[in-house]
Scaffold this motif. Sequence first.
Motif, short mmCIF file in Angstrom:
data_model
loop_
_atom_site.label_atom_id
_atom_site.label_comp_id
_atom_site.label_asym_id
_atom_site.label_seq_id
_atom_site.Cartn_x
_atom_site.Cartn_y
_atom_site.Cartn_z
N ASN A 57 1.14 8.13 -4.38
CA ASN A 57 -0.14 7.52 -4.75
C ASN A 57 -0.63 7.92 -6.13
O ASN A 57 -1.19 7.10 -6.87
CB ASN A 57 -1.22 7.88 -3.72
CG ASN A 57 -0.95 7.28 -2.35
OD1 ASN A 57 -0.18 6.34 -2.21
ND2 ASN A 57 -1.58 7.84 -1.33
N CYS A 73 2.48 -3.36 -6.21
CA CYS A 73 2.30 -1.91 -6.06
C CYS A 73 1.92 -1.57 -4.63
O CYS A 73 1.07 -2.24 -4.03
CB CYS A 73 1.22 -1.42 -7.02
SG CYS A 73 1.00 0.36 -7.04
N GLU A 74 2.54 -0.53 -4.10
CA GLU A 74 2.13 -0.06 -2.79
C GLU A 74 0.65 0.32 -2.81
O GLU A 74 0.11 0.73 -3.83
CB GLU A 74 2.96 1.16 -2.37
CG GLU A 74 4.23 0.82 -1.61
CD GLU A 74 3.98 0.05 -0.33
OE1 GLU A 74 2.98 0.31 0.34
OE2 GLU A 74 4.80 -0.83 -0.02
N GLU A 79 -1.67 -5.67 -5.05
CA GLU A 79 -1.57 -4.51 -4.16
C GLU A 79 -0.91 -4.95 -2.86
O GLU A 79 -1.22 -6.01 -2.32
CB GLU A 79 -2.98 -3.97 -3.89
CG GLU A 79 -3.04 -2.66 -3.14
CD GLU A 79 -4.49 -2.18 -2.98
OE1 GLU A 79 -4.71 -0.96 -2.99
OE2 GLU A 79 -5.39 -3.03 -2.84
N HIS A 117 0.85 5.68 -8.96
CA HIS A 117 0.75 4.22 -8.92
C HIS A 117 0.13 3.64 -10.19
O HIS A 117 0.68 2.73 -10.81
CB HIS A 117 -0.08 3.78 -7.71
CG HIS A 117 0.63 3.94 -6.41
ND1 HIS A 117 0.05 3.63 -5.19
CD2 HIS A 117 1.88 4.38 -6.12
CE1 HIS A 117 0.91 3.87 -4.22
NE2 HIS A 117 2.02 4.33 -4.75
#
Length: 336
Positions: free
Chosen positions: A77, A96-97, A123, A80
């Motif tokens: 995280n 993006c995760e 996202e 990112h």
Amino acid sequence: MKPPLRWGVLGTAGIARTQVVPAIQASSNGRVTAIAGRDLSRCEQFASEFAIANVFGTHDALLASPDVDAVYIPLPNSLHGEWAMRAADAGKAVLCEKPLALNALEARRVVDHFADRGVPLMEGFMYRFHPQSLHVLECVRDDLIGDVLEVRAHLSVDIMEHATGNIRFSSAFGGGSLLDMGCYGVNAARRIIGAEPVSVFGRFDVDAESGVDLSASAILEFPGERCALVSSSFKASGQGFYQVIGSTGLLEVPRSFIPGMGSRAAEALVIHVDADGHRKETAFEPVDQYRLMVEAFADAVLSGNPVPNSPEDAVANMRVLDAIAASARSGKREEV
């Protein structure tokens, strides 16, 4: 840009290996053409497993490749935002995760960075593409349960036995159940109610050693006397579900976020309970919601249309997560 969309993947994270890369390789409009990571031998093994042609020892080398149109980011995280913006600087579209960033301020900076460069960004909330999620929105729009008064959402997976070395338990990497799992419930509540909460009251169960929240819960207060109850945990095995409580009925989605994939795929289900207690079950055949997500993203990139999940939604979701964390720390209600 002509199909297929050529994807590069930054890292060999478990979510990339088990879900997203297989989904891209099975998609109708995309192929993974490059993988990058610090461990070159691991990347080479990954590339061999998924028939990926190009292997890079650094993320920057992948971003510089002319054979990559879009980048999928499954990094920790805390990385990112940085790598999303670097990809935008290289002219690459980005999936993006979640969460897009560690806080709303960083998310705002990332989204503005992409807007300035005219590059697509999305996202990765895959559950939003599942037919059962779309059916719930249709039920709400069609007034099937009257006015939506409350949403209750939960996601948990017991991973306590696997805490050692797991980035989800690292505060430096942006770990904790709220950012990892609670973000789903917040996202679902906002989407279903169709508004932004005005205040929240949050609670954390914080691990004394790592400093991350092992469990999180929150009350979200929306305009019009509506509310949502959201919870997440690394200690429980409730999986993922939500309920939508209306003035004339109830919707239950017992496998809402992770109904399973491949051989583990489960039939998805939306249960409508009317004012008299009668139940109607609508079942959905198992689908790969990750494949639906990457195909929708690729369609938008290839056609030049807006991505289906607006980057602005990522900023709005992050504002709520920030407020929950602030409330959990202060013990007081926080405005969003």
